[in-house]
Write a protein that holds these residues in place. Sequence first.
Motif, PDB file in Angstrom:
ATOM      1  N   SER A  29       0.822  -1.208   0.000  1.00 19.18           N
ATOM      2  CA  SER A  29       0.000   0.000   0.000  1.00 19.18           C
ATOM      3  C   SER A  29       0.854   1.256   0.000  1.00 19.18           C
ATOM      4  O   SER A  29       0.542   2.242  -0.690  1.00 19.18           O
ATOM      5  CB  SER A  29      -0.946   0.007   1.206  1.00 19.18           C
ATOM      6  OG  SER A  29      -1.888  -1.051   1.108  1.00 19.18           O
ATOM      7  N   CYS A 413     -11.011   4.628   3.127  1.00 12.05           N
ATOM      8  CA  CYS A 413      -9.743   5.349   2.975  1.00 12.05           C
ATOM      9  C   CYS A 413      -9.529   6.460   3.989  1.00 12.05           C
ATOM     10  O   CYS A 413      -8.404   6.630   4.474  1.00 12.05           O
ATOM     11  CB  CYS A 413      -9.649   5.975   1.576  1.00 12.05           C
ATOM     12  SG  CYS A 413      -9.527   4.819   0.216  1.00 12.05           S
ATOM     13  N   ALA A 422      -5.102   9.879   5.184  1.00 11.68           N
ATOM     14  CA  ALA A 422      -5.740   8.687   4.622  1.00 11.68           C
ATOM     15  C   ALA A 422      -5.118   7.451   5.259  1.00 11.68           C
ATOM     16  O   ALA A 422      -3.954   7.471   5.678  1.00 11.68           O
ATOM     17  CB  ALA A 422      -5.556   8.648   3.107  1.00 11.68           C
ATOM     18  N   ILE A 424      -4.661   3.579   4.183  1.00  9.04           N
ATOM     19  CA  ILE A 424      -4.796   2.635   3.068  1.00  9.04           C
ATOM     20  C   ILE A 424      -4.204   1.286   3.483  1.00  9.04           C
ATOM     21  O   ILE A 424      -3.100   1.220   4.019  1.00  9.04           O
ATOM     22  CB  ILE A 424      -4.052   3.134   1.810  1.00  9.04           C
ATOM     23  CG1 ILE A 424      -4.471   4.562   1.443  1.00  9.04           C
ATOM     24  CG2 ILE A 424      -4.284   2.168   0.653  1.00  9.04           C
ATOM     25  CD1 ILE A 424      -5.832   4.707   0.855  1.00  9.04           C
ATOM     26  N   SER A 436      -6.054  -2.006  -2.834  1.00 11.36           N
ATOM     27  CA  SER A 436      -5.200  -0.899  -2.393  1.00 11.36           C
ATOM     28  C   SER A 436      -4.823   0.001  -3.566  1.00 11.36           C
ATOM     29  O   SER A 436      -4.744   1.225  -3.420  1.00 11.36           O
ATOM     30  CB  SER A 436      -3.924  -1.430  -1.727  1.00 11.36           C
ATOM     31  OG  SER A 436      -4.171  -1.899  -0.427  1.00 11.36           O
ATOM     32  N   ARG A 439      -7.659   2.366  -4.502  1.00 10.65           N
ATOM     33  CA  ARG A 439      -7.837   3.354  -3.419  1.00 10.65           C
ATOM     34  C   ARG A 439      -6.736   4.411  -3.465  1.00 10.65           C
ATOM     35  O   ARG A 439      -6.995   5.595  -3.219  1.00 10.65           O
ATOM     36  CB  ARG A 439      -7.838   2.640  -2.062  1.00 10.65           C
ATOM     37  CG  ARG A 439      -9.095   1.819  -1.814  1.00 10.65           C
ATOM     38  CD  ARG A 439      -8.982   0.968  -0.572  1.00 10.65           C
ATOM     39  NE  ARG A 439     -10.180   0.156  -0.378  1.00 10.65           N
ATOM     40  CZ  ARG A 439     -10.281  -0.827   0.502  1.00 10.65           C
ATOM     41  NH1 ARG A 439      -9.249  -1.138   1.273  1.00 10.65           N
ATOM     42  NH2 ARG A 439     -11.411  -1.512   0.610  1.00 10.65           N
ATOM     43  N   CYS A 440      -5.512   3.995  -3.766  1.00  9.27           N
ATOM     44  CA  CYS A 440      -4.420   4.969  -3.887  1.00  9.27           C
ATOM     45  C   CYS A 440      -4.634   5.881  -5.088  1.00  9.27           C
ATOM     46  O   CYS A 440      -4.304   7.073  -5.036  1.00  9.27           O
ATOM     47  CB  CYS A 440      -3.076   4.250  -3.992  1.00  9.27           C
ATOM     48  SG  CYS A 440      -2.539   3.480  -2.442  1.00  9.27           S
ATOM     49  N   LEU A 443      -7.240   8.388  -3.967  1.00 10.47           N
ATOM     50  CA  LEU A 443      -6.645   9.394  -3.092  1.00 10.47           C
ATOM     51  C   LEU A 443      -5.830  10.407  -3.887  1.00 10.47           C
ATOM     52  O   LEU A 443      -5.900  11.619  -3.635  1.00 10.47           O
ATOM     53  CB  LEU A 443      -5.768   8.708  -2.044  1.00 10.47           C
ATOM     54  CG  LEU A 443      -5.022   9.631  -1.080  1.00 10.47           C
ATOM     55  CD1 LEU A 443      -6.004  10.441  -0.236  1.00 10.47           C
ATOM     56  CD2 LEU A 443      -4.077   8.829  -0.191  1.00 10.47           C
TER      57      LEU A 443
END
Length: 525
Positions: A29, A413, A422, A424, A436, A439-440, A443
């Motif tokens: 992550s 998140c 955040a 993660i 992950s 989600r990154c 973000l």
Amino acid sequence: RHIYISEREMANCDGRRKEVIAIIGGGISGLLACKYAISKGFDPIVFESESSIGGVWSKTIESTKLQTPKPLYQFSDFPWPNSVTEVFPDQHTVLEYIESYARHFDLVRHIQFNNKVLSLSYEDGGNGTSREWMSNGKWNVTVQHTPTLSIKVYQVDYVVVCVGKFSQVPNIPEFPQNKGPEAFEGKVIHSMDYSKMDSTTATDFVKGKHVAVVGFQKSGLDIAMESSTVNGVERPCTVIIRTPHWNVPDYFPWGFPMAKLYLNRFSELTVHKPGEGLLLYLIATILSPLRWGFSKFVESYIKHKLGLSKHGMVPDHSFLNELSACLISTVPHGFYDRVEEGRLKLKKAKSFGFTKQGIVLEGQAQPIKSDLVILATGFNGIDKLKHIFESPKYQQLIAGSDDSAAVPLYRECIHPQIPQMAIIGFSESIANLYTSEIRCRWLAELLDGKFKLPSVNMMEKDIAEWDKYKKRYSKKYYRKSCIGALHIWHNDQLCKDMGWNPKRKKGLWAEWFEPYGPMDYTGPI
């Protein structure tokens, strides 16, 4: 001596953005957060407490293999090399793959190794009454360089916490007075300590000993297999099981791909979703017999393949509950054969204690003779995460309440009431790497200003809806923070926020019935 480093001192005048992002953790992550922050012009700094990248893959049990089929566990823009032919690569191969990814995208230069983050504190920038996540405060990141013990404090704009939940803080069971490890004449360790040993050291450590392993998830299974390999039937390894699980022998129940039962859009129609409308509610209700049938189909295969009834190891909960709580583990090949041979002994008990000679199970007077007890009882990820904060308020917000999911996060998140941060990699899915990654990406788009967050109240309402889902399908494991059987629904929300088309497949049949995976999210379409 504390050295303070301000945002101004860390910034450079070479066209990169002036906002400073600190990323805590150099596991998967953390590497993904770094890569996507760089793609938006940031110059992140990654603090890694160890001397290498890889997170849990850098220190794990020698015989451990990937739990997720390889096609579901890969970076969307860096596929596995053709030389890796195994569906479930071993620990060394997975670590090499992660290291290759970091080298390919030149991420290592952003990482400060052997730098442990001791604490985080937030300065609100003079608007202490603001509840906005995008605020103008600063985070003070206190970091210790472990070889020299020197301490520095970095002031940054954003913090991305990627410390995971399967390391550092072991979960140790509580015991009645005088019935804990102190009463035992042998040795007691946690699986975390075992996983740090190399193969030779681990072999010597268990050789010639009566070993008892407490736990029936992946670490417990792997350690029991290694011990039974070393000691054979002369000194069988005893596995203490508090809760039987639907651990899978493979991902093809009765020859049918499990991914087509649980990893496509149609399968998610059978599940009640957070924020679903009337139509989706009715569809999930009508399809509930099919949902039940999918679960029973898989359960019947596992019971047949592994002989669970014969060994008294049939779980009380459904396979869907297991999947929804992210508790699926792959049974090592030959595990139950070794039970038949007498190299492994399975013992069920809700609780246990120690005597001088070994372990005493609940309801039994005779102890299980042991020289070594290995607690494969997991980790206290919540405790590790919350104690990184100096503020008691933030610690409480992270821990959540007893009747809600731990670490309540919007889009899995961010916490609506913890600004400019955040988290993660804490919330799980059935394929953590690719979850992950998206989600990154989400973000990075947020920090780049591509979209704005809803109000705090709206975010908290969304979190509450997901909380209901977790309680409904994960049952007693709902505090594990797992999106389990709804990873496409979750990804759809992230895609819509970013302005991506959530429908990623070509053709109606593929969209509804083909499994989704990392390569479906290579970029906007």
